[in-house]
Every structure is written in structure tokens, then in C-alpha cells.
Write a protein that holds these residues in place. Structure first.
Motif, short mmCIF file in Angstrom:
data_model
loop_
_atom_site.label_atom_id
_atom_site.label_comp_id
_atom_site.label_asym_id
_atom_site.label_seq_id
_atom_site.Cartn_x
_atom_site.Cartn_y
_atom_site.Cartn_z
N GLU A 1 0.82 -1.20 0.00
CA GLU A 1 0.00 0.00 0.00
C GLU A 1 0.86 1.26 0.00
OE1 GLU A 1 -3.80 0.10 0.00
OE2 GLU A 1 -2.89 -1.62 -1.01
N GLN A 2 1.93 1.25 0.79
CA GLN A 2 2.82 2.41 0.82
C GLN A 2 3.50 2.61 -0.54
OE1 GLN A 2 5.50 1.98 4.12
NE2 GLN A 2 3.93 2.34 5.65
N GLN A 3 3.93 1.52 -1.15
CA GLN A 3 4.57 1.63 -2.46
C GLN A 3 3.58 2.08 -3.53
OE1 GLN A 3 6.56 -2.09 -3.24
NE2 GLN A 3 8.32 -1.52 -2.00
N LYS A 4 2.33 1.61 -3.43
CA LYS A 4 1.31 2.06 -4.37
C LYS A 4 1.08 3.55 -4.26
CE LYS A 4 -2.59 -0.17 -4.47
NZ LYS A 4 -3.74 -1.00 -4.01
N VAL A 5 1.01 4.05 -3.04
CA VAL A 5 0.81 5.49 -2.84
C VAL A 5 1.96 6.28 -3.45
CG1 VAL A 5 0.71 7.33 -1.12
CG2 VAL A 5 -0.66 5.27 -0.81
N ARG A 6 3.17 5.84 -3.20
CA ARG A 6 4.35 6.53 -3.74
C ARG A 6 4.30 6.53 -5.27
NH1 ARG A 6 7.77 10.54 -3.79
NH2 ARG A 6 9.85 10.00 -4.50
N GLU B 1 1.64 8.93 -6.48
CA GLU B 1 2.12 10.31 -6.35
C GLU B 1 2.99 10.69 -7.55
OE1 GLU B 1 3.01 11.80 -2.05
OE2 GLU B 1 3.62 9.70 -2.14
N MET B 2 3.91 9.81 -7.89
CA MET B 2 4.81 10.09 -9.01
C MET B 2 4.04 10.15 -10.32
SD MET B 2 7.81 10.41 -7.63
CE MET B 2 8.93 10.26 -9.01
N LEU B 3 3.09 9.23 -10.51
CA LEU B 3 2.30 9.20 -11.74
C LEU B 3 1.45 10.46 -11.86
CD1 LEU B 3 1.37 7.68 -14.26
CD2 LEU B 3 -0.31 6.49 -12.83
N ALA B 4 0.77 10.85 -10.79
CA ALA B 4 -0.08 12.04 -10.82
C ALA B 4 0.75 13.30 -11.09
CB ALA B 4 -0.83 12.17 -9.49
N THR B 5 1.90 13.41 -10.44
CA THR B 5 2.75 14.58 -10.63
C THR B 5 3.27 14.65 -12.06
OG1 THR B 5 3.41 14.52 -8.31
CG2 THR B 5 4.81 15.76 -9.80
N ALA B 6 3.74 13.52 -12.58
CA ALA B 6 4.25 13.48 -13.96
C ALA B 6 3.14 13.81 -14.96
CB ALA B 6 4.85 12.11 -14.26
N ALA B 7 1.94 13.30 -14.71
CA ALA B 7 0.82 13.58 -15.62
C ALA B 7 0.46 15.06 -15.59
CB ALA B 7 -0.39 12.72 -15.24
N TYR B 8 0.44 15.66 -14.40
CA TYR B 8 0.13 17.09 -14.31
C TYR B 8 1.19 17.91 -15.01
CZ TYR B 8 -1.14 21.63 -12.45
OH TYR B 8 -1.50 22.96 -12.34
N ASP B 9 2.45 17.61 -14.75
CA ASP B 9 3.54 18.35 -15.38
C ASP B 9 3.49 18.22 -16.90
OD1 ASP B 9 4.39 19.14 -12.91
OD2 ASP B 9 6.07 17.72 -12.79
N GLY B 10 3.02 17.06 -17.39
CA GLY B 10 2.94 16.84 -18.83
C GLY B 10 1.65 17.32 -19.46
N VAL C 1 -5.83 13.72 -12.33
CA VAL C 1 -6.99 13.66 -11.43
C VAL C 1 -7.21 12.23 -10.95
CG1 VAL C 1 -9.51 13.82 -11.34
CG2 VAL C 1 -8.17 15.70 -12.30
N ASP C 2 -7.20 11.28 -11.87
CA ASP C 2 -7.49 9.89 -11.51
C ASP C 2 -6.42 9.31 -10.58
OD1 ASP C 2 -9.76 9.97 -13.05
OD2 ASP C 2 -8.85 8.99 -14.80
N ALA C 3 -5.15 9.58 -10.88
CA ALA C 3 -4.06 9.05 -10.05
C ALA C 3 -4.07 9.70 -8.67
CB ALA C 3 -2.72 9.26 -10.74
N ALA C 4 -4.29 11.01 -8.61
CA ALA C 4 -4.33 11.70 -7.33
C ALA C 4 -5.48 11.20 -6.47
CB ALA C 4 -4.44 13.21 -7.54
N ARG C 5 -6.63 11.00 -7.08
CA ARG C 5 -7.78 10.48 -6.33
C ARG C 5 -7.49 9.11 -5.73
NH1 ARG C 5 -12.80 11.81 -10.29
NH2 ARG C 5 -13.52 13.76 -9.33
N GLU C 6 -6.84 8.25 -6.51
CA GLU C 6 -6.54 6.91 -5.99
C GLU C 6 -5.55 6.97 -4.85
OE1 GLU C 6 -6.84 2.73 -5.76
OE2 GLU C 6 -8.10 4.31 -6.63
N ALA C 7 -4.55 7.84 -4.96
CA ALA C 7 -3.59 8.00 -3.87
C ALA C 7 -4.29 8.50 -2.61
CB ALA C 7 -2.48 8.96 -4.27
N ILE C 8 -5.21 9.43 -2.76
CA ILE C 8 -5.94 9.99 -1.62
C ILE C 8 -6.88 8.95 -1.02
CG2 ILE C 8 -7.70 11.69 -0.98
CD1 ILE C 8 -6.36 13.53 -3.14
N ARG C 9 -7.44 8.08 -1.85
CA ARG C 9 -8.32 7.03 -1.32
C ARG C 9 -7.55 6.13 -0.35
NH1 ARG C 9 -9.21 1.89 -1.80
NH2 ARG C 9 -7.56 1.60 -3.35
N ILE C 10 -6.30 5.85 -0.67
CA ILE C 10 -5.48 5.00 0.19
C ILE C 10 -4.97 5.78 1.39
CG2 ILE C 10 -3.41 3.57 0.29
CD1 ILE C 10 -3.71 3.13 -2.74
N GLU C 11 -4.51 6.99 1.15
CA GLU C 11 -3.91 7.81 2.22
C GLU C 11 -4.48 9.22 2.14
OE1 GLU C 11 -2.90 8.26 5.22
OE2 GLU C 11 -1.34 6.77 4.81
#
Length: 256
Positions: A133-138, A141-150, A157-167
Motif C-alpha cells: 500500500e505504501q509503495q502504491k501510494v508513492r 504520487e509520481m504518476l499524478a505529478t508526472a501527468a500534471y507536469d505533462g 486527477v485519476d491518479a491523485a484520487r486513488e492515492a488519496i483514497r489509500i492515504e
């Protein structure tokens, strides 16, 4: 991931609870000495009885799922032909954390998987569940940040939501989610996300969201889509934003 299941082709294979735990342990940790496997699966049992239980579990597994195990007198593991869904998750995590995001939609699908073996509370399962679960969150986070930057705001939105659902206590992901929704022109949705987070923090910790997040709705112009958001630094196990500690951490045990 999710509930325990074993298939051969399209056919489901059924094993008893003892055999399921044997297969799961080997799937998660790879080939192991028999004595270590026995001690992990039956930690509160005398060594001779634990080893006898292991012999029985191996025999039952070989009878009901021939070819699943590779065992000799000292070690035991799964056949190299067995596909394990956790390994697919590990590869997706490595790709996301290593910034090898050629197929963000595929990575997100894998990272959205259910938690490991719900309803199992063996010490080694709790440890592996928390680790994943911790590795999934990390990775999210990286996927959401990279997608936003790109500029891929939908994936962000989808990646950030999933990270927030876990943590839920992830200021960085709340920021990505709100900024991405603003970038998509969804102002009401961004305001809704901010209000949800403010209510959550008030109920759980009695605090307000970070000023930088609140400033997005106080006349400060949000950063345009595609502008860089600092990549979150790796956190110590179980430590989340605002100095809070995840409830899941209290259940975590070290590996057997």
C-alpha cells in the motif's frame, strides 16, 4: 491482489486455508528454506509440529494443483511458470517511481488494484499488505505529478484520487487534484474537493488545510496546467502530511 484465487487456464483451483497461505507466502517472498516457511506460517507451534503441518500442506497442494510447487528436501517455492498478480503490481510500481511512464493508463489500471488478501491478519500478511500500500501510494504520487507536469490532467486527477483514497492526508495529491480540476475548467469540482479536505482535516485533526492550498481560492492565481509541482520526497514508513500517522501503521509488523 484482492481475495485469494488460483486458476489454471479458465478453471478455478480450490485449496484449503492452510494450502492457500503456503502458496501466498511463496508468491510474495519467493523460494524459501522449509524451516523458515514453517516458522512463518505456524509461529506459535513447536518446530516439529510446524514442519509436519508444512509437509501436509505441500502434499495437499501437490495433489490438488500438480506442478504448482517446486520443492526439494530443504527448500520450497512456486513453479517459475506461475504468474503472480503481485509481480505485475511490483513492475508497475517500479515503472511509475522510475518515471518510465510510457503507458500511464495501463499503469493506473494496475495501481488501482484491491488491497492484498483482505480479511487475512497473519503477521506476514499485514507486513506485506502495508508495504504494498505504501509503495502504491508513492507510485501514484509520481504518476499524478508526472501527468500534471505533462498536461495530462485527466490522468493526474485519476491518479491523485486513488492515492488519496489509500492515504487521505496527502497535501501534495490534494494540490494536484485541485489544480488539475481547475486546469480542466472544473472550478466547482475543485472547490468541492477543497471543502471535502478542509472538513476531513477539521474532523480528524482539528486543523486547516495548508495556506498554499487555501490560497488557490483566495485570489491567488493557480499555477497553469503543465507547470511543475515539486515531486514529493520519500517519507518514512507510515508518516504522512501534517505530522499525522496513518491508522494502518499501528497494525504493521516486521517480516517474520
Amino acid at each position: 491482489m484482492g481475495w485469494w484465487h488460483l486458476t489454471r487456464g479458465r478453471d478455478a483451483l480450490h485449496l484449503g486455508g492452510r494450502e492457500q497461505r503456503l502458496v501466498s507466502l511463496l508468491a510474495l517472498r519467493g523460494p524459501r528454506p522449509r524451516v523458515l516457511v514453517a516458522a512463518t506460517l505456524w509461529p506459535d507451534t513447536r518446530e516439529d509440529r510446524a514442519r509436519a503441518s508444512l509437509r501436509t500442506a505441500v502434499k495437499q497442494t501437490q495433489e490438488h494443483a500438480p506442478g504448482l510447487l517446486e520443492a526439494d528436501r530443504t527448500t520450497i517455492g512456486l513453479s517459475r511458470r506461475v504468474r503472480v498478480d503481485v509481480h505485475d503490481l511490483d513492475h508497475a510500481i517500479d515503472d511509475a517511481i522510475g518515471s518510465h511512464v510510457a503507458e500511464p493508463a495501463r499503469l493506473l489500471t494496475v495501481l488501482r488494484c484491491d488491497e492484498l488478501l483482505p480479511g487475512w491478519y497473519d503477521d506476514w500478511v499485514l507486513y506485506e499488505r502495508e508495504r504494498l500500500e505504501q509503495q502504491k501510494v508513492r507510485a501514484l504520487e509520481m504518476l499524478a505529478t508526472a501527468a500534471y507536469d505533462g498536461g495530462d490532467l485527466v490522468t493526474a486527477v485519476d491518479a491523485a484520487r486513488e492515492a488519496i483514497r489509500i492515504e487521505p492526508l496527502l497535501d501534495t495529491m490534494r494540490s494536484v487534484l485541485i489544480r488539475a480540476r481547475l486546469g480542466l475548467g472544473d472550478t466547482s469540482g475543485a472547490v468541492h474537493e477543497f471543502r471535502l479536505y478542509r472538513r476531513y482535516l477539521a474532523q480528524e485533526l482539528g486543523i486547516e488545510p495548508p495556506p498554499a492550498l487555501a490560497a488557490l481560492f483566495e485570489g491567488t492565481r493557480p499555477a497553469p496546467a503543465g507547470s511543475s509541482i515539486p515531486v514529493p520526497r520519500p517519507r518514512r514508513s507510515g508518516v504522512v502530511a501534517n505530522g499525522a500517522r496513518s491508522d494502518r501503521t499501528r497494525r504493521t509488523r516486521g517480516p517474520a
